[in-house]
Design a protein around this motif. Structure first.
Motif, PDB file in Angstrom:
ATOM      1  N   ALA A  22       0.820  -1.218   0.000  1.00 20.77           N
ATOM      2  CA  ALA A  22       0.000   0.000   0.000  1.00 20.77           C
ATOM      3  C   ALA A  22       0.848   1.259   0.000  1.00 20.77           C
ATOM      4  CB  ALA A  22      -0.932  -0.003   1.215  1.00 20.77           C
ATOM      5  N   ALA A  23       2.172   1.119   0.163  1.00 22.90           N
ATOM      6  CA  ALA A  23       3.037   2.287   0.194  1.00 22.90           C
ATOM      7  C   ALA A  23       3.085   2.960  -1.165  1.00 22.90           C
ATOM      8  CB  ALA A  23       4.440   1.875   0.637  1.00 22.90           C
ATOM      9  N   THR A  24       3.500   4.233  -1.139  1.00 24.34           N
ATOM     10  CA  THR A  24       3.616   5.001  -2.380  1.00 24.34           C
ATOM     11  C   THR A  24       5.058   4.991  -2.861  1.00 24.34           C
ATOM     12  OG1 THR A  24       1.780   6.458  -1.736  1.00 24.34           O
ATOM     13  CG2 THR A  24       3.298   7.278  -3.417  1.00 24.34           C
ATOM     14  N   GLN A  25       5.233   4.746  -4.159  1.00 28.56           N
ATOM     15  CA  GLN A  25       6.542   4.838  -4.784  1.00 28.56           C
ATOM     16  C   GLN A  25       6.441   5.791  -5.974  1.00 28.56           C
ATOM     17  OE1 GLN A  25       8.671   1.231  -5.528  1.00 28.56           O
ATOM     18  NE2 GLN A  25       7.862   0.190  -3.699  1.00 28.56           N
ATOM     19  N   TYR A  26       7.588   6.196  -6.489  1.00 26.99           N
ATOM     20  CA  TYR A  26       7.632   7.200  -7.542  1.00 26.99           C
ATOM     21  C   TYR A  26       8.382   6.657  -8.757  1.00 26.99           C
ATOM     22  CZ  TYR A  26       6.513  10.205  -3.575  1.00 26.99           C
ATOM     23  OH  TYR A  26       5.934  10.758  -2.479  1.00 26.99           O
ATOM     24  N   VAL A  27       8.009   7.189  -9.906  1.00 25.05           N
ATOM     25  CA  VAL A  27       8.773   6.895 -11.134  1.00 25.05           C
ATOM     26  C   VAL A  27      10.112   7.576 -11.020  1.00 25.05           C
ATOM     27  CG1 VAL A  27       8.842   7.146 -13.631  1.00 25.05           C
ATOM     28  CG2 VAL A  27       6.657   6.693 -12.473  1.00 25.05           C
ATOM     29  N   SER A  28      11.189   6.843 -11.316  1.00 24.75           N
ATOM     30  CA  SER A  28      12.538   7.373 -11.153  1.00 24.75           C
ATOM     31  C   SER A  28      12.760   8.616 -12.009  1.00 24.75           C
ATOM     32  CB  SER A  28      13.576   6.303 -11.537  1.00 24.75           C
ATOM     33  OG  SER A  28      13.428   5.183 -10.706  1.00 24.75           O
ATOM     34  N   ASP A  29      13.785   9.401 -11.590  1.00 23.17           N
ATOM     35  CA  ASP A  29      14.126  10.624 -12.325  1.00 23.17           C
ATOM     36  C   ASP A  29      14.535  10.312 -13.762  1.00 23.17           C
ATOM     37  OD1 ASP A  29      13.628  11.998 -10.011  1.00 23.17           O
ATOM     38  OD2 ASP A  29      15.745  12.082  -9.392  1.00 23.17           O
ATOM     39  N   GLU A  59      -0.364  -4.335  -5.761  1.00 19.98           N
ATOM     40  CA  GLU A  59      -0.060  -5.767  -5.793  1.00 19.98           C
ATOM     41  C   GLU A  59       1.305  -5.973  -6.441  1.00 19.98           C
ATOM     42  OE1 GLU A  59      -1.783  -9.835  -7.972  1.00 19.98           O
ATOM     43  OE2 GLU A  59      -3.021  -8.008  -7.861  1.00 19.98           O
ATOM     44  N   GLU A  60       2.022  -6.968  -5.935  1.00 19.04           N
ATOM     45  CA  GLU A  60       3.302  -7.315  -6.552  1.00 19.04           C
ATOM     46  C   GLU A  60       3.110  -8.574  -7.403  1.00 19.04           C
ATOM     47  OE1 GLU A  60       8.032  -7.938  -5.419  1.00 19.04           O
ATOM     48  OE2 GLU A  60       6.542  -7.464  -3.850  1.00 19.04           O
ATOM     49  N   GLY A  61       3.445  -8.439  -8.710  1.00 21.41           N
ATOM     50  CA  GLY A  61       3.229  -9.548  -9.646  1.00 21.41           C
ATOM     51  C   GLY A  61       4.483 -10.355  -9.921  1.00 21.41           C
ATOM     52  N   GLU A  62       4.502 -10.936 -11.098  1.00 17.37           N
ATOM     53  CA  GLU A  62       5.638 -11.779 -11.514  1.00 17.37           C
ATOM     54  C   GLU A  62       6.609 -11.004 -12.387  1.00 17.37           C
ATOM     55  OE1 GLU A  62       3.841 -14.967 -13.579  1.00 17.37           O
ATOM     56  OE2 GLU A  62       2.843 -15.816 -11.797  1.00 17.37           O
ATOM     57  N   LYS A  63       7.805 -11.514 -12.487  1.00 21.74           N
ATOM     58  CA  LYS A  63       8.829 -10.957 -13.383  1.00 21.74           C
ATOM     59  C   LYS A  63       9.099  -9.473 -13.103  1.00 21.74           C
ATOM     60  CE  LYS A  63       7.575 -14.170 -17.079  1.00 21.74           C
ATOM     61  NZ  LYS A  63       7.148 -14.301 -18.499  1.00 21.74           N
ATOM     62  N   GLY A  64       9.084  -9.097 -11.825  1.00 19.75           N
ATOM     63  CA  GLY A  64       9.456  -7.724 -11.460  1.00 19.75           C
ATOM     64  C   GLY A  64       8.428  -6.685 -11.830  1.00 19.75           C
ATOM     65  N   HIS A  65       7.155  -7.074 -11.873  1.00 22.33           N
ATOM     66  CA  HIS A  65       6.103  -6.122 -12.169  1.00 22.33           C
ATOM     67  C   HIS A  65       5.291  -5.779 -10.901  1.00 22.33           C
ATOM     68  CE1 HIS A  65       7.041  -7.220 -16.320  1.00 22.33           C
ATOM     69  NE2 HIS A  65       6.341  -6.133 -16.707  1.00 22.33           N
ATOM     70  N   LEU A  66       4.726  -4.577 -10.899  1.00 25.33           N
ATOM     71  CA  LEU A  66       3.877  -4.113  -9.798  1.00 25.33           C
ATOM     72  C   LEU A  66       2.556  -3.600 -10.366  1.00 25.33           C
ATOM     73  CD1 LEU A  66       6.465  -2.088  -7.633  1.00 25.33           C
ATOM     74  CD2 LEU A  66       5.518  -4.360  -7.125  1.00 25.33           C
ATOM     75  N   PHE A  67       1.470  -3.944  -9.652  1.00 22.90           N
ATOM     76  CA  PHE A  67       0.159  -3.434 -10.041  1.00 22.90           C
ATOM     77  C   PHE A  67      -0.072  -2.155  -9.228  1.00 22.90           C
ATOM     78  CE2 PHE A  67      -4.592  -3.544  -9.929  1.00 22.90           C
ATOM     79  CZ  PHE A  67      -4.794  -3.427 -11.313  1.00 22.90           C
ATOM     80  N   VAL A  68      -0.298  -1.026  -9.938  1.00 20.96           N
ATOM     81  CA  VAL A  68      -0.312   0.290  -9.288  1.00 20.96           C
ATOM     82  C   VAL A  68      -1.568   1.074  -9.664  1.00 20.96           C
ATOM     83  CG1 VAL A  68       2.225   0.380  -9.243  1.00 20.96           C
ATOM     84  CG2 VAL A  68       0.968   1.373 -11.177  1.00 20.96           C
ATOM     85  N   ARG A  69      -1.747   2.168  -8.905  1.00 24.23           N
ATOM     86  CA  ARG A  69      -2.853   3.106  -9.206  1.00 24.23           C
ATOM     87  C   ARG A  69      -2.257   4.502  -9.291  1.00 24.23           C
ATOM     88  NH1 ARG A  69      -6.195   2.532  -4.892  1.00 24.23           N
ATOM     89  NH2 ARG A  69      -7.473   0.924  -5.917  1.00 24.23           N
ATOM     90  N   THR A  70      -2.591   5.218 -10.379  1.00 25.30           N
ATOM     91  CA  THR A  70      -2.079   6.570 -10.598  1.00 25.30           C
ATOM     92  C   THR A  70      -2.925   7.583  -9.824  1.00 25.30           C
ATOM     93  OG1 THR A  70      -3.458   6.925 -12.533  1.00 25.30           O
ATOM     94  CG2 THR A  70      -1.306   5.889 -12.892  1.00 25.30           C
ATOM     95  N   PRO A  71      -2.466   8.813  -9.695  1.00 25.31           N
ATOM     96  CA  PRO A  71      -3.230   9.841  -8.984  1.00 25.31           C
ATOM     97  C   PRO A  71      -4.625  10.071  -9.571  1.00 25.31           C
ATOM     98  CG  PRO A  71      -0.977  10.553  -9.254  1.00 25.31           C
ATOM     99  CD  PRO A  71      -1.107   9.303 -10.051  1.00 25.31           C
TER     100      PRO A  71
END
Length: 223
Positions: A22-29, A59-71
């Motif tokens: 549930a934490a928030t992460q950011y798209v890298s610079d 949600e954390e998926g397979e092969k280094g993917h994350l299921f996210v929600r945008t603002p």
């Protein structure tokens, strides 16, 4: 009982994981990444996400993917390697700029308030100076009135003393007048008594002379 303990242990492991997701992460610079409908490049691109876009991890998926929600509420999959938990520099800079603007506005407000307080202070000093002058004038008037009151008290005491002296002299005059009248009356009585005595004494002498004369004539005629 064992099943209950097992479920409890699973809950303890799942809860931190859910909190982490549930934490928030950011798209890298310096990146533009894709938000896709699935976990892979073969899935449809929903939108492009620029650097600094905050994403809610669902949600954390397979092969280094994350299921996210945008603002804006769009949900999809992104590659985990392009996200970071650190706040991107553009966001940090924007926040710092906003904070600087806020501080500048606050400084302007404080400067305005300082100027207002300075004006109020100067007005208060002038009013106090005027008040001190008025107070000094009132004190002077009070001193004058106090002096006049003290003088009136002195004069009033003198008047009372004079009135008492007047009453004493009037009583003395009345007593002396009474004594004079009494002495006058006694003197008149003395004079009247003396006159009567003198009259009676003179009359006796005349009567004695007349009697002696008559007696003398009778003797002469007898011889």
């Amino acid at each position: 009982m064992r099943k209950a303990v097992l479920f409890l242990l699973l809950g303890l492991f799942i809860l931190p994981a859910a909190q982490a997701l549930a934490a928030t992460q950011y798209v890298s610079d310096q990146l533009m990444i894709t938000l896709r409908t699935g976990q892979g490049d073969q899935y449809k691109i929903l939108k492009m996400l620029k650097a600094g876009t905050p994403l809610e991890i669902l949600e954390e998926g397979e092969k280094g993917h994350l299921f996210v929600r945008t603002p804006d509420g769009t949900e999809g999959w992104v590659q985990k390697q392009f996200l970071t938990t650190e706040t991107p520099k553009p966001i940090v800079i924007a926040r710092l700029e906003k904070e600087r603007e806020r501080l500048q506005d606050k400084m302007k407000q404080l400067e305005t308030r300082q100027a207002e307080l300075t004006t109020e202070l100067e007005n208060t000093r002038r009013e106090r100076a005027g008040g001190d002058a008025a107070l000094a004038d009132l004190q002077k008037k009070l001193d004058t009135v106090s002096a006049e009151y003290a003088d009136l008290q002195t004069k009033s005491a003198d008047v009372v003393e004079l009135a008492a002296e007047r009453d004493r002299l009037e009583a003395l005059s009345i007593r002396l007048s009474s004594e004079v009248d009494q002495l006058r009356e006694e003197n008149e009585n003395i004079l009247f008594t003396g006159a009567v005595k003198w009259f009676l004494a003179g009359g006796g002498v005349l009567l004695a002379g007349w009697i002696l004369g008559k007696t003398s004539r009778k003797k002469k005629g007898f011889y």
